[in-house]
Design a protein around this motif. Structure first.
Motif, PDB file in Angstrom:
ATOM      1  N   PRO A  33      -4.208 -22.358  29.862  1.00 52.75           N
ATOM      2  CA  PRO A  33      -4.671 -22.699  28.414  1.00 52.75           C
ATOM      3  C   PRO A  33      -4.081 -23.794  27.792  1.00 52.75           C
ATOM      4  N   THR A  34      -2.705 -23.863  27.918  1.00 53.55           N
ATOM      5  CA  THR A  34      -2.152 -24.980  27.169  1.00 53.55           C
ATOM      6  C   THR A  34      -2.815 -26.494  27.478  1.00 53.55           C
ATOM      7  N   HIS A  35      -2.939 -26.633  28.625  1.00 48.81           N
ATOM      8  CA  HIS A  35      -3.647 -28.105  29.225  1.00 48.81           C
ATOM      9  C   HIS A  35      -5.014 -28.028  28.631  1.00 48.81           C
ATOM     10  N   PHE A  36      -5.847 -27.079  28.730  1.00 45.29           N
ATOM     11  CA  PHE A  36      -7.265 -26.979  28.345  1.00 45.29           C
ATOM     12  C   PHE A  36      -7.365 -27.056  26.810  1.00 45.29           C
ATOM     13  N   ALA A  37      -6.373 -26.431  26.022  1.00 51.45           N
ATOM     14  CA  ALA A  37      -6.289 -26.610  24.505  1.00 51.45           C
ATOM     15  C   ALA A  37      -6.033 -28.177  24.332  1.00 51.45           C
ATOM     16  N   ALA A  38      -5.196 -28.611  24.898  1.00 53.45           N
ATOM     17  CA  ALA A  38      -4.902 -30.106  24.734  1.00 53.45           C
ATOM     18  C   ALA A  38      -6.034 -30.927  24.932  1.00 53.45           C
ATOM     19  N   VAL A  39      -6.616 -30.767  26.182  1.00 55.09           N
ATOM     20  CA  VAL A  39      -7.978 -31.516  26.444  1.00 55.09           C
ATOM     21  C   VAL A  39      -9.116 -31.376  25.512  1.00 55.09           C
ATOM     22  N   LEU A  40      -9.129 -30.241  24.807  1.00 54.88           N
ATOM     23  CA  LEU A  40     -10.377 -29.960  23.659  1.00 54.88           C
ATOM     24  C   LEU A  40      -9.813 -30.669  22.433  1.00 54.88           C
ATOM     25  N   ALA A  41      -8.484 -30.803  22.300  1.00 52.40           N
ATOM     26  CA  ALA A  41      -8.120 -31.357  20.918  1.00 52.40           C
ATOM     27  C   ALA A  41      -8.207 -32.965  21.237  1.00 52.40           C
ATOM     28  N   GLY A  53     -10.360 -34.402  22.918  1.00 54.19           N
ATOM     29  CA  GLY A  53     -11.589 -34.996  23.411  1.00 54.19           C
ATOM     30  C   GLY A  53     -11.374 -35.902  24.477  1.00 54.19           C
ATOM     31  N   GLY A  54     -10.450 -35.580  25.422  1.00 55.84           N
ATOM     32  CA  GLY A  54     -10.251 -36.391  26.440  1.00 55.84           C
ATOM     33  C   GLY A  54     -11.177 -36.241  27.655  1.00 55.84           C
ATOM     34  N   ALA A  55     -11.841 -35.266  27.781  1.00 57.92           N
ATOM     35  CA  ALA A  55     -13.146 -35.055  28.979  1.00 57.92           C
ATOM     36  C   ALA A  55     -14.285 -34.765  28.168  1.00 57.92           C
ATOM     37  N   PRO A  56     -14.998 -35.847  27.780  1.00 49.06           N
ATOM     38  CA  PRO A  56     -16.475 -35.467  26.983  1.00 49.06           C
ATOM     39  C   PRO A  56     -17.558 -35.095  27.832  1.00 49.06           C
ATOM     40  N   ARG A  57     -17.249 -35.193  29.489  1.00 44.62           N
ATOM     41  CA  ARG A  57     -18.724 -34.806  30.190  1.00 44.62           C
ATOM     42  C   ARG A  57     -18.108 -33.175  30.822  1.00 44.62           C
ATOM     43  N   LEU A  58     -17.079 -32.555  30.214  1.00 42.60           N
ATOM     44  CA  LEU A  58     -16.732 -31.303  30.805  1.00 42.60           C
ATOM     45  C   LEU A  58     -18.038 -30.289  30.677  1.00 42.60           C
ATOM     46  N   ARG A  59     -18.238 -29.454  31.876  1.00 42.56           N
ATOM     47  CA  ARG A  59     -19.437 -28.490  31.896  1.00 42.56           C
ATOM     48  C   ARG A  59     -18.503 -27.355  32.213  1.00 42.56           C
ATOM     49  N   ALA A  60     -17.735 -27.025  32.928  1.00 41.53           N
ATOM     50  CA  ALA A  60     -17.040 -25.709  33.252  1.00 41.53           C
ATOM     51  C   ALA A  60     -15.704 -25.984  33.283  1.00 41.53           C
ATOM     52  N   ALA A  61     -14.997 -24.832  32.994  1.00 38.54           N
ATOM     53  CA  ALA A  61     -13.405 -24.630  33.015  1.00 38.54           C
ATOM     54  C   ALA A  61     -13.100 -23.678  33.634  1.00 38.54           C
ATOM     55  N   LEU A  62     -12.183 -23.648  34.753  1.00 37.45           N
ATOM     56  CA  LEU A  62     -11.304 -22.684  35.316  1.00 37.45           C
ATOM     57  C   LEU A  62      -9.956 -22.487  34.705  1.00 37.45           C
ATOM     58  N   VAL A  63      -9.636 -21.443  33.897  1.00 33.03           N
ATOM     59  CA  VAL A  63      -8.417 -21.560  33.316  1.00 33.03           C
ATOM     60  C   VAL A  63      -7.680 -20.049  33.696  1.00 33.03           C
ATOM     61  N   GLY A  64      -6.401 -20.541  33.874  1.00 35.75           N
ATOM     62  CA  GLY A  64      -5.417 -19.123  34.493  1.00 35.75           C
ATOM     63  C   GLY A  64      -3.910 -19.649  34.079  1.00 35.75           C
ATOM     64  N   ALA A  93      -8.509 -16.342  22.241  1.00 36.16           N
ATOM     65  CA  ALA A  93      -9.896 -16.139  22.076  1.00 36.16           C
ATOM     66  C   ALA A  93     -10.810 -17.542  21.360  1.00 36.16           C
ATOM     67  N   ASP A  94      -9.613 -18.109  20.314  1.00 35.01           N
ATOM     68  CA  ASP A  94     -10.314 -19.317  19.661  1.00 35.01           C
ATOM     69  C   ASP A  94     -10.662 -20.475  20.679  1.00 35.01           C
ATOM     70  N   ILE A  95      -9.767 -20.630  21.538  1.00 36.35           N
ATOM     71  CA  ILE A  95     -10.077 -21.629  22.479  1.00 36.35           C
ATOM     72  C   ILE A  95     -11.345 -21.445  23.423  1.00 36.35           C
ATOM     73  N   ARG A  96     -11.463 -20.242  23.804  1.00 33.64           N
ATOM     74  CA  ARG A  96     -12.999 -20.123  24.455  1.00 33.64           C
ATOM     75  C   ARG A  96     -14.013 -20.278  23.630  1.00 33.64           C
ATOM     76  N   VAL A  97     -14.050 -19.984  22.132  1.00 35.40           N
ATOM     77  CA  VAL A  97     -15.056 -20.022  21.191  1.00 35.40           C
ATOM     78  C   VAL A  97     -15.184 -21.592  20.901  1.00 35.40           C
ATOM     79  N   GLU A  98     -14.389 -22.377  21.034  1.00 34.31           N
ATOM     80  CA  GLU A  98     -14.276 -23.605  20.587  1.00 34.31           C
ATOM     81  C   GLU A  98     -14.874 -24.549  22.027  1.00 34.31           C
TER      82      GLU A  98
END
Length: 365
Positions: free
Chosen positions: A138-146, A148-159, A165-170
């Motif tokens: 989740p730490t890395h995923f939040a950083a990617v979302l913040a 905008g460094g992967a604009p083509r992302l379609r799906a994420a496997l997060v563990g 919850a707010d990261i999923r919503v975003e």
């Protein structure tokens, strides 16, 4: 003649992994961020300890609360889960998976192993203009979302830890499918949540909670550890690493990792539960909770807060909030502000956080 695990540097992966696998040797990716003594201990272990029969991969536990252990497993114990992962993510032939954690991390190593069997092409980076998939914490995923460094992302496997919850919503708002999972280096996948309704058994896995300890019956289990023992326990076909949880209506709630619990004044405090609540407070960007030695009570609950901005929180505000949120024994008694030490995969490095707080390296709030 017994085979030995072959250490390789992170910068040599993933190319060298393919070479070693083709030759039938067992690779282990080293972590360049390790202290010199940890590295020396791991290299000594590899040189002196033959791999068990059937071993084809070696991975590392996170080392979040103790020195990392070497976990060995068959290739099949990972490969059996590749089809399920592909279904959950909806993978396509030209997908590229972004892997921000280093290849020494077992979750990244899993995806590299998957790529060797025609899984998504790996990209070891923090950002990517090509990546369509993500696998990390989740730490890395939040950083990617913040960023905008992967604009083509379609799906994420997060563990690796609980997904806020707010990261999923975003992510969903950006059109990114999110599959959260619970597992361990020793167990691989145990449970998943692809719709936000809670963790349920990963395909092929059975889950039981005995007392408050999570057990799994699974085709994805490792062979165990190289050399030194660890928390993996077996009871016939069932295995556990001692993590705690609750199972209700086929939904698993992980309440704490095996080695996290703080014993204080006769109470047992689970840091991850306290951290989850602290993160909801205004001004708190993140939180890490550990126990510091205290004569007479065992350990005092201490909280290290990463504020949204320097100076935006004070001890009185935090204590008042804790009094409203926690039972007396579970309230942090010591408050600190600063940067939270993390493992290379982005998890809280609890042993290092505790050391820094105890040594006075981090200021009190």
């Amino acid at each position: 003649m017994s085979a030995f695990v072959v250490p390789i540097e992170a910068r040599e992966a993933p190319a060298r992994l393919a070479v070693l696998r083709r030759s039938g040797r067992v690779p282990l990716v080293l972590d360049e961020r390790w202290p010199a003594q940890v590295r020396a201990d791991i290299l000594s272990l590899l040189a002196q300890t033959p791999a068990p029969d059937g071993a084809e991969w070696a991975a590392l536990t996170s080392g979040s609360s103790a020195a990392p252990r070497v976990v060995v497993r068959t290739h099949a114990s990972w490969a059996r889960s590749f089809p399920a992962v592909e279904r959950l993510l909806g993978t396509l032939p030209d997908d590229v998976v972004l892997l921000p954690a280093p290849p020494s991390s077992s979750l990244t190593l899993f995806s590299l192993a998957h790529a060797l069997e025609r899984g998504p092409a790996p990209e070891l980076a923090a950002t990517s203009s090509r990546a369509t998939l993500f696998h990390g914490t989740p730490t890395h995923f939040a950083a990617v979302l913040a960023s905008g460094g992967a604009p083509r992302l379609r799906a994420a496997l997060v563990g690796g830890m609980t997904l806020p919850a707010d990261i999923r919503v975003e992510a969903l708002a950006r059109g990114i499918r999110v599959v959260e999972y619970y597992g361990a280096a020793e167990l691989s996948f145990v449970a998943f949540d692809d719709d936000g309704t809670g963790l349920r058994a990963f395909p092929g896995v059975q889950i039981a909670v005995r007392g408050d300890v999570i057990w799994a019956r699974s085709p994805y289990i490792s062979l165990g550890y190289l050399g030194a023992p660890g928390p993996l326990r077996r009871d016939g076909a069932w295995v556990s690493v001692g993590d705690r949880g609750e199972l209700r209506d086929d939904r698993l709630r992980v309440t704490g990792r095996a080695d996290e619990a703080i014993q204080t004044a006769g109470a047992t405090v689970v840091p991850s539960e306290i951290e989850r609540t602290l993160r909801t407070l205004e001004g708190v960007a993140d939180a890490a909770v550990v126990g510091l030695p205290a004569p007479g009570v065992g350990r005092l609950v201490a909280a290290l807060i990463e504020p949204v901005r320097p100076g935006c929180l004070d001890a009185a505000t935090l204590r008042a909030a804790a009094a409203d949120l926690f039972a007396p024994a579970h309230r942090p008694r010591l408050w600190f502000a600063g940067t939270i030490a993390r493992t290379s995969s982005g998890k809280i490095a609890r042993a290092e956080v505790e050391r820094r707080l105890a040594s006075g390296e981090v200021p009190r709030v």
